[in-house]
Design a protein around this motif. Structure first.
Motif, mmCIF file in Angstrom:
data_model
loop_
_atom_site.group_PDB
_atom_site.id
_atom_site.type_symbol
_atom_site.label_atom_id
_atom_site.label_comp_id
_atom_site.label_asym_id
_atom_site.label_seq_id
_atom_site.Cartn_x
_atom_site.Cartn_y
_atom_site.Cartn_z
ATOM 1 N N ARG A 68 0.838 -1.202 0.000
ATOM 2 C CA ARG A 68 0.000 0.000 0.000
ATOM 3 C C ARG A 68 0.877 1.257 0.000
ATOM 4 N NH1 ARG A 68 -2.319 3.730 3.580
ATOM 5 N NH2 ARG A 68 -4.408 4.375 2.960
ATOM 6 N N ASP A 123 -6.389 1.270 -2.793
ATOM 7 C CA ASP A 123 -6.773 0.613 -1.538
ATOM 8 C C ASP A 123 -7.867 -0.410 -1.774
ATOM 9 O OD1 ASP A 123 -4.877 2.168 -0.267
ATOM 10 O OD2 ASP A 123 -6.339 3.555 0.612
ATOM 11 N N GLN A 124 -8.809 -0.080 -2.643
ATOM 12 C CA GLN A 124 -9.879 -1.029 -2.973
ATOM 13 C C GLN A 124 -9.341 -2.246 -3.705
ATOM 14 O OE1 GLN A 124 -12.687 1.376 -5.090
ATOM 15 N NE2 GLN A 124 -13.336 2.492 -3.260
ATOM 16 N N GLN A 170 -7.957 -4.900 -1.290
ATOM 17 C CA GLN A 170 -8.827 -5.583 -0.320
ATOM 18 C C GLN A 170 -9.058 -7.016 -0.701
ATOM 19 O OE1 GLN A 170 -12.356 -3.178 0.023
ATOM 20 N NE2 GLN A 170 -11.238 -1.544 1.024
#
Length: 190
Positions: A98, A186-187, A190
């Motif tokens: 990230r 970020d999505q 996941q």
């Protein structure tokens, strides 16, 4: 194979002076008139050297753009290879992935148009540079650690694809914010 530090051929003193003049002139042109002004003949005139001197060292705008980006690339590499966490060692693999993606987006925000010239001036150059291979291998290593059993090399390519400078510049010029782009990454994670 990545080049080893110190393995570069020795440069004559006059060639080193000309390289510095060319890079200073190119950086000044980009800073004052934008990336669009990065024409090799204009750089030669601004540097006070012959056009042939520029072309021998930098055969196209992409090569010159790569040279202008080199110092910041070295700093970026040092940050993710040995800098403080979460970008550098000491954080979990997921945190480091990230942080890497967010740091890359920040870099694109400042150097995106110049990176776009470096990446697009010569077909496929983005994928053949030592920098891309290092970014890819770094991400693949982290992905393999975070998610054993998946194809880490494909995932690394998939994460780097939206970081193509032309893609980023298009997104920003279309109204997408840096915050939105980071949230998108970020999505994906996941």
């Amino acid at each position: 194979m990545l080049p080893m530090p110190g393995s570069e051929p020795k440069e004559r003193a006059d060639a080193a002076r000309n390289r510095q003049k060319i890079l200073r002139a190119a950086a000044q042109l980009v800073a004052t008139r934008g990336v669009e002004s990065l024409a090799l003949d204009e750089v030669a005139a601004a540097a006070g050297v012959g056009v042939g001197t520029v072309y021998r060292r930098y055969p196209d705008r992409g090569a010159l753009a790569h040279a202008l980006l080199e110092e910041n690339e070295k700093k970026f590499q040092a940050a993710f290879m040995s800098g403080p966490p979460p970008l550098g060692p000491g954080a979990s693999a997921r945190e480091r992935i990230r942080a890497f993606l967010h740091a890359f987006v920040d870099r694109l925000e400042h150097e995106g148009k110049l990176l776009m010239v470096a990446e697009t001036e010569t077909p496929l150059v983005r994928y053949t540079t030592g920098a891309y291979r290092l970014h890819h291998n770094h991400l693949a290593m982290l992905v393999a650690e975070a998610e054993p059993g998946i194809d880490a090399h494909f995932r690394a390519d998939a994460l780097l694809a939206p970081l193509a400078a032309a893609q980023f510049v298009y997104q920003r010029e279309s109204g997408m914010s840096v915050k939105q782009i980071k949230a998108g990454f970020d999505q994906l994670l996941q």
